[in-house]
Design a protein around this motif. Sequence first.
Motif, PDB file in Angstrom:
ATOM      1  N   VAL A 206      50.660   3.464  21.529  1.00 19.61           N
ATOM      2  CA  VAL A 206      50.308   4.849  21.337  1.00 19.61           C
ATOM      3  C   VAL A 206      49.091   5.272  21.456  1.00 19.61           C
ATOM      4  N   THR A 207      48.337   5.905  22.363  1.00 20.74           N
ATOM      5  CA  THR A 207      47.309   6.235  22.562  1.00 20.74           C
ATOM      6  C   THR A 207      46.745   7.585  22.326  1.00 20.74           C
ATOM      7  N   THR A 208      47.323   8.431  23.407  1.00 21.47           N
ATOM      8  CA  THR A 208      47.260  10.123  23.286  1.00 21.47           C
ATOM      9  C   THR A 208      48.418  10.704  22.950  1.00 21.47           C
ATOM     10  N   THR A 209      49.486   9.967  22.859  1.00 20.77           N
ATOM     11  CA  THR A 209      50.874  10.647  22.805  1.00 20.77           C
ATOM     12  C   THR A 209      51.515  11.206  23.958  1.00 20.77           C
ATOM     13  N   ALA A 210      50.829  11.128  24.901  1.00 20.92           N
ATOM     14  CA  ALA A 210      51.140  11.724  26.374  1.00 20.92           C
ATOM     15  C   ALA A 210      52.432  11.197  26.766  1.00 20.92           C
ATOM     16  N   THR A 211      52.618  10.241  26.959  1.00 20.51           N
ATOM     17  CA  THR A 211      53.729   9.346  27.364  1.00 20.51           C
ATOM     18  C   THR A 211      54.977   9.767  26.537  1.00 20.51           C
ATOM     19  N   ALA A 212      54.669   9.612  24.945  1.00 25.12           N
ATOM     20  CA  ALA A 212      56.011   9.932  24.213  1.00 25.12           C
ATOM     21  C   ALA A 212      56.300  11.219  24.458  1.00 25.12           C
ATOM     22  N   ARG A 213      55.345  12.362  24.304  1.00 26.55           N
ATOM     23  CA  ARG A 213      55.445  13.621  24.528  1.00 26.55           C
ATOM     24  C   ARG A 213      56.473  13.971  25.715  1.00 26.55           C
TER      25      ARG A 213
END
Length: 238
Positions: A206-213
């Motif tokens: 998890v880097t910027t949480t963009a994918t998770a969001r």
Amino acid sequence: MLRLTLTNLLNHLLPAPCLMCGLASADFQLLCPECDAALPRLNREPFLCRCCALPLTSDAALCGKCLQKPPAFRQSSIAFRYEHPLDHLIHQFKYRRQLSSGKLLARLLAETCRHSERPDFLVPVPIHWRKRWQRGFNQSELMAYWVGKHLEIPVLSACRQEHYHHSQKGLSRAQRLKNLRQSFSIKPANSLTIQAAKIALIDDVVTTTATARTLSELLLKAGAKQVDIWALARTPDH
């Protein structure tokens, strides 16, 4: 009992080398005690964001990004900081196809998530078919199946990536979100299964949480009850 006895005998007669330092011992379980102790575990951090598990410098409940724009996912269970030597194991798994490193990482993630709230399904972060063809596998999908086997939780590959993007490495959170917008969809065959389900989204880093969001919003809009993030590593905010 017979299988366990045979396994212990083989480990004693043919000890596997540590995946990091290469030394061998009958007591090694793919990682020697010294290398295991060197891994940058997040539970050693004094302060973490309660939502995205970002290491913080103070005892604030949330990081600035989660405070300004709360994500759709509820919370994160993440095992490590993304730094040396953990990054070496992930690299060996993803880009060198060293599945033994992947199985080790899955076991470590399962140990981290064992006491988290139990989901109904593990949903791996999808990758585009072109990237899957180039790499030979989806690392998040393999991780999900191995973690699911450890914790006896079913895996549901409910999402797919519609559009191909080049590597997101080095992009800002805003750039990643722009790339990911409308990139993912729910597979029609799984739309009913996720209704009212508690889901743990499985990712490697998890880097910027963009994918998770993006994926947690998609799953909740499709009817999931809640989404948590289970991941191997969290990139510190520099």
